[in-house]
Scaffold this motif. Structure first.
Motif, PDB file in Angstrom:
ATOM      1  N   ALA A 348     -27.257  16.179  12.847  1.00 36.99           N
ATOM      2  CA  ALA A 348     -27.488  14.990  13.434  1.00 36.99           C
ATOM      3  C   ALA A 348     -26.068  14.387  14.094  1.00 36.99           C
ATOM      4  O   ALA A 348     -25.979  14.305  15.440  1.00 36.99           O
ATOM      5  CB  ALA A 348     -28.044  13.886  12.831  1.00 36.99           C
ATOM      6  N   ALA A 351     -25.004  16.409  17.276  1.00 37.19           N
ATOM      7  CA  ALA A 351     -25.497  15.731  18.585  1.00 37.19           C
ATOM      8  C   ALA A 351     -25.062  14.423  19.300  1.00 37.19           C
ATOM      9  O   ALA A 351     -25.035  14.219  20.266  1.00 37.19           O
ATOM     10  CB  ALA A 351     -26.961  15.532  18.108  1.00 37.19           C
ATOM     11  N   GLN A 352     -24.734  13.657  17.947  1.00 41.28           N
ATOM     12  CA  GLN A 352     -24.390  12.171  18.257  1.00 41.28           C
ATOM     13  C   GLN A 352     -22.921  12.321  19.073  1.00 41.28           C
ATOM     14  O   GLN A 352     -22.420  11.353  19.538  1.00 41.28           O
ATOM     15  CB  GLN A 352     -24.183  11.487  16.895  1.00 41.28           C
ATOM     16  CG  GLN A 352     -23.634  10.143  17.033  1.00 41.28           C
ATOM     17  CD  GLN A 352     -22.256  10.088  16.124  1.00 41.28           C
ATOM     18  OE1 GLN A 352     -22.297  10.495  14.973  1.00 41.28           O
ATOM     19  NE2 GLN A 352     -21.431   9.307  16.525  1.00 41.28           N
ATOM     20  N   ILE A 530     -33.943  17.956  26.537  1.00 43.66           N
ATOM     21  CA  ILE A 530     -34.387  18.386  25.193  1.00 43.66           C
ATOM     22  C   ILE A 530     -34.662  19.877  24.836  1.00 43.66           C
ATOM     23  O   ILE A 530     -34.288  20.373  24.309  1.00 43.66           O
ATOM     24  CB  ILE A 530     -35.126  17.275  24.435  1.00 43.66           C
ATOM     25  CG1 ILE A 530     -34.243  15.979  24.252  1.00 43.66           C
ATOM     26  CG2 ILE A 530     -35.459  17.778  23.275  1.00 43.66           C
ATOM     27  CD1 ILE A 530     -35.143  14.643  23.775  1.00 43.66           C
ATOM     28  N   SER A 570     -29.364  14.199  25.375  1.00 43.38           N
ATOM     29  CA  SER A 570     -30.780  15.054  25.544  1.00 43.38           C
ATOM     30  C   SER A 570     -30.633  16.219  25.009  1.00 43.38           C
ATOM     31  O   SER A 570     -31.175  17.048  24.302  1.00 43.38           O
ATOM     32  CB  SER A 570     -31.292  14.894  26.908  1.00 43.38           C
ATOM     33  OG  SER A 570     -31.322  13.512  27.239  1.00 43.38           O
ATOM     34  N   ILE A 573     -29.468  16.772  21.373  1.00 44.15           N
ATOM     35  CA  ILE A 573     -30.584  16.503  20.249  1.00 44.15           C
ATOM     36  C   ILE A 573     -31.507  17.916  20.333  1.00 44.15           C
ATOM     37  O   ILE A 573     -31.774  18.166  19.131  1.00 44.15           O
ATOM     38  CB  ILE A 573     -31.533  15.275  20.931  1.00 44.15           C
ATOM     39  CG1 ILE A 573     -30.747  14.047  20.580  1.00 44.15           C
ATOM     40  CG2 ILE A 573     -32.658  15.314  19.899  1.00 44.15           C
ATOM     41  CD1 ILE A 573     -31.341  12.774  21.187  1.00 44.15           C
ATOM     42  N   SER A 577     -31.747  20.411  16.872  1.00 47.95           N
ATOM     43  CA  SER A 577     -33.166  20.262  16.386  1.00 47.95           C
ATOM     44  C   SER A 577     -33.753  21.565  15.936  1.00 47.95           C
ATOM     45  O   SER A 577     -33.894  22.483  16.839  1.00 47.95           O
ATOM     46  CB  SER A 577     -33.961  19.249  17.189  1.00 47.95           C
ATOM     47  OG  SER A 577     -33.310  18.134  17.683  1.00 47.95           O
ATOM     48  N   ILE A 606     -33.241  12.697  13.523  1.00 54.42           N
ATOM     49  CA  ILE A 606     -33.567  13.134  14.822  1.00 54.42           C
ATOM     50  C   ILE A 606     -34.267  11.797  15.463  1.00 54.42           C
ATOM     51  O   ILE A 606     -34.102  11.424  16.623  1.00 54.42           O
ATOM     52  CB  ILE A 606     -34.609  14.060  15.037  1.00 54.42           C
ATOM     53  CG1 ILE A 606     -34.047  15.304  14.474  1.00 54.42           C
ATOM     54  CG2 ILE A 606     -34.952  14.472  16.330  1.00 54.42           C
ATOM     55  CD1 ILE A 606     -32.818  15.886  15.391  1.00 54.42           C
ATOM     56  N   LEU A 609     -31.453   9.265  16.596  1.00 51.65           N
ATOM     57  CA  LEU A 609     -30.949   9.774  17.605  1.00 51.65           C
ATOM     58  C   LEU A 609     -31.733   9.452  18.929  1.00 51.65           C
ATOM     59  O   LEU A 609     -31.216   8.918  19.842  1.00 51.65           O
ATOM     60  CB  LEU A 609     -30.661  11.294  17.766  1.00 51.65           C
ATOM     61  CG  LEU A 609     -29.561  11.585  16.347  1.00 51.65           C
ATOM     62  CD1 LEU A 609     -29.516  13.370  16.608  1.00 51.65           C
ATOM     63  CD2 LEU A 609     -28.130  11.265  17.363  1.00 51.65           C
ATOM     64  N   LEU A 610     -33.013   9.650  18.817  1.00 52.66           N
ATOM     65  CA  LEU A 610     -33.966   9.394  19.945  1.00 52.66           C
ATOM     66  C   LEU A 610     -33.890   7.990  20.405  1.00 52.66           C
ATOM     67  O   LEU A 610     -33.787   7.456  21.449  1.00 52.66           O
ATOM     68  CB  LEU A 610     -35.286   9.639  19.650  1.00 52.66           C
ATOM     69  CG  LEU A 610     -35.363  11.477  19.886  1.00 52.66           C
ATOM     70  CD1 LEU A 610     -36.776  11.560  19.312  1.00 52.66           C
ATOM     71  CD2 LEU A 610     -34.941  11.703  21.259  1.00 52.66           C
TER      72      LEU A 610
END
Length: 628
Positions: A348, A351-352, A530, A570, A573, A577, A606, A609-610
């Protein structure tokens, strides 16, 4: 990779038994060693050339006009030799989600098919590459005043070496029956498509679906490296449906692989390896752990903060994770954290931190869309904090009842000692950003400042510099950079073909009619990227769709930096994922954790993050508030 690019498993099980197989193995090893040495030297030369340009311009005020031109020429050679190394080592990015579920026999068939498909493309493109190099021989470079053949010849030589490597890999395979059937089948497919050329002539825009959706998807899902999947589709489209000379495709390949700004990719990858080897990463993490290690979920907060800091130095997710996990995971496991929880949070944070400068993805998106890289560097910092705060919320919730009474709190003296040790390392992200913002160095040159800074710290401050590791680090850098550059080159060719077909204007008209105006367009972009991030990874998706969608966003009044940040998050993530995101499996590989262990833990992160991405979409100030 930014990139969570993970080396693919070797594309063939090598069991050299016969004489010819052993000879092929020896030739391959000798060829590989020679190419690796040259690629490693090129990286060192690039560092020296760019850093000398910074010193000459900023210190002695005598600009060297030839540095960019020489760096660009050498970069194309580095890209092609790196692609050769990646092909030999099985490091080209490919989707293995379906191959991994196949039986042993089917898996070997698909692995051989991935080589024969790549081999066929290399054979077909070799002559146009030679033709392109010949045409470039009539051009003389402006600064160095040398024949441009010195640069352009990298393409046919690199393609020829990849072709030779592919042949050697097939010879080394012990199951010649599978190899023969795969070769015959691949050639038969090529002949069938050639015979169907009159049919394609009458299909019009339907050819776009056939070549750029069906063929690309078939190749990607069957395990053909992403770069070659793009290249095969583009070659087929141009050959069978247009009268475009194939030398144009090679020219687009050259343009995509030799863009000077992308030289930052291998240099930042090497910088990421340096910060781990010199002990800089350990110093930062130990300081953060002394501050937060005693609170509930403290080391999880440290992981989030460490990834934020490390991402600002290396620009490569693999380097980030490789620097953090050996230092932090053993202590977190000792305090009772489950491996699945650790890997879920690590993925995670991958992605961040996609927008933390100097992210390779930021550099890529700036190079292919024309958005200011300095503005992207400034715009990516706060949005990453927003997503990080969302992850911290999940960490707090999951650890709110954990008993920390047995964890000893670090004393002020210990914190002060670790702070003094960490200050030089923590300063590096600020040195890098200040160098770009203040105009001391370009986004490409600044990587060399970071490399020199890290070497000096390793030698004289942390006194941890293993000279024996430098050569393997250089080779790994060349391999990863070659794989990335080949994807960018092939995707650039593919994007050009899509643009020439009129697809971009059709897409612009379609997206302009999306209900909800700019917010509707942002929502569709989030969903689209995504999905693209999970299937294609970040860089190919950016190169393919960035030039098509950014003009649409601009027409709708969306700030280009804001849209860039939304797109990058996007894709991040999607990239991290499961079940398709290759970044998730890269995090598992780095951490030596079974991917299934993290599945049930990652979905909360996730969702966080969204939620953070929604805030970033809704409040453009997060992305644009600090742009000067």
């Amino acid at each position: 990779m930014s990139h969570a690019y993970t080396p693919a498993t070797p594309v063939l099980p090598l069991r050299p038994n016969s004489g010819i197989e052993r000879v092929a193995a020896r030739v391959g090893a000798c060829l590989g060693a020679i190419v690796e040495v040259f690629a490693a030297l090129l990286i060192l030369i690039e560092i020296a050339v760019l850093f000398s340009g910074v010193v000459a311009r900023y210190v002695i005020h005598v600009p060297l006009v030839w540095t960019d031109e020489l760096a660009t020429t050498l970069f194309l050679w580095l890209s092609m030799l790196g692609a050769v190394i990646a092909l030999r080592r099985g490091d080209h990015m490919r989707m293995t989600a379906f191959i991994d579920r196949a039986g042993p026999r089917a898996k070997e068939v698909l692995q051989v098919f991935s080589i024969t498909s790549s081999l066929v493309f290399l054979v077909l493109i070799l002559f146009p590459a030679c033709e392109y190099a010949y045409e470039e021989s009539f051009i003389v470079t402006p600064a160095l005043e040398i024949n441009n053949l010195w640069c352009a010849s990298a393409l046919p030589i690199g393609i020829g070496l990849m072709l030779l490597v592919s042949v050697l890999r097939l010879i080394e395979s012990s199951d010649k029956k599978i190899v023969a059937c795969s070769l015959v089948g691949t050639v038969a497919l090529v002949v069938a498509f050639w015979l169907a050329k009159p049919l394609f002539a009458g299909l019009g825009d339907a050819n776009l679906i056939i070549f750029f959706v069906v063929i690309v998807a078939a190749n990607v899902f069957s395990g053909v490296p992403i770069a070659f999947s793009f290249a095969l589709a583009t070659f087929g489209y141009l050959t069978l449906t247009t009268s475009t000379p194939l030398v144009v495709m090679v020219g687009r390949l050259d343009a995509g692989m030799s863009h000077l700004i992308l030289l930052a990719v291998p240099l930042f990858i090497f910088l990421g390896a340096l910060i781990e080897m010199t002990g800089m990463a350990r110093a930062m993490i130990q300081f953060l752990a002394s501050l937060l290690g005693h609170v509930r979920g403290g080391l999880s907060y440290v992981l989030i903060g460490a990834m934020y800091l490390i991402s600002g130095i290396s620009g490569s997710k693999i380097a980030d994770m490789a620097a953090i996990t050996p230092v932090l995971f053993p202590e977190m496991t000792k305090r009772g954290s489950e491996p699945g929880e650790l890997i879920a949070l690590l993925a995670a944070t991958g992605a961040q931190t996609e927008t933390i400068p100097p992210s390779i993805v930021l550099i890529t998106i700036g190079s292919v869309t024309g958005v200011s890289i300095a503005a992207l560097f400034a715009g990516g910092i706060v949005p990453a904090v927003v997503l990080g705060a969302s992850l911290c919320g999940v960490v707090w919730w999951r650890h709110r009842k954990v008993d920390q009474s047995q964890v000893e709190r670090a004393g002020k003296k210990e914190i002060g000692r670790l702070l003094m040790a960490a200050v030089p390392a923590v300063s590096l992200p600020f040195v890098i950003r200040a160098s770009v913002v203040e105009g001391i160095a370009t986004a490409t040159e600044v990587s060399t400042i970071g490399i020199v800074y890290s070497v000096l710290l390793g030698l004289f401050v942390y006194r941890q510099f293993d000279w024996k590791r430098v050569m393997p680090m250089l080779i790994e850098t060349a391999s990863l950079a070659g794989a990335i550059m080949l994807i960018i080159g092939c995707a650039t060719s593919m994007a050009w073909a899509l643009t020439q077909s009129g697809f971009s204007s059709d897409l612009a008209r379609l997206m302009a009619g999306v209900p909800g105006g700019s917010y509707g367009f942002l929502a569709i972009s989030v969903v689209t990227f995504i999905i693209l991030g999970s299937v294609l990874e970040g860089i190919p998706a950016i190169v393919l769709f960035g030039p098509l969608l950014f003009p649409v966003a601009k027409e709708m009044g969306i700030n280009e930096v804001h849209y860039s940040i939304v797109v990058i998050f996007s894709m991040g993530i999607g990239l991290f994922s499961p079940p398709f995101g290759v970044g998730y499996y890269g995090a598992c590989a780095i951490s030596k954790v079974n991917p299934s262990d993290g599945m049930r833990h990652i979905w909360g992160y996730i969702a966080a993050l969204l939620a953070g991405l929604f805030l970033v979409c809704a409040i453009p100030w997060f992305s644009t508030g600090f742009i000067t």
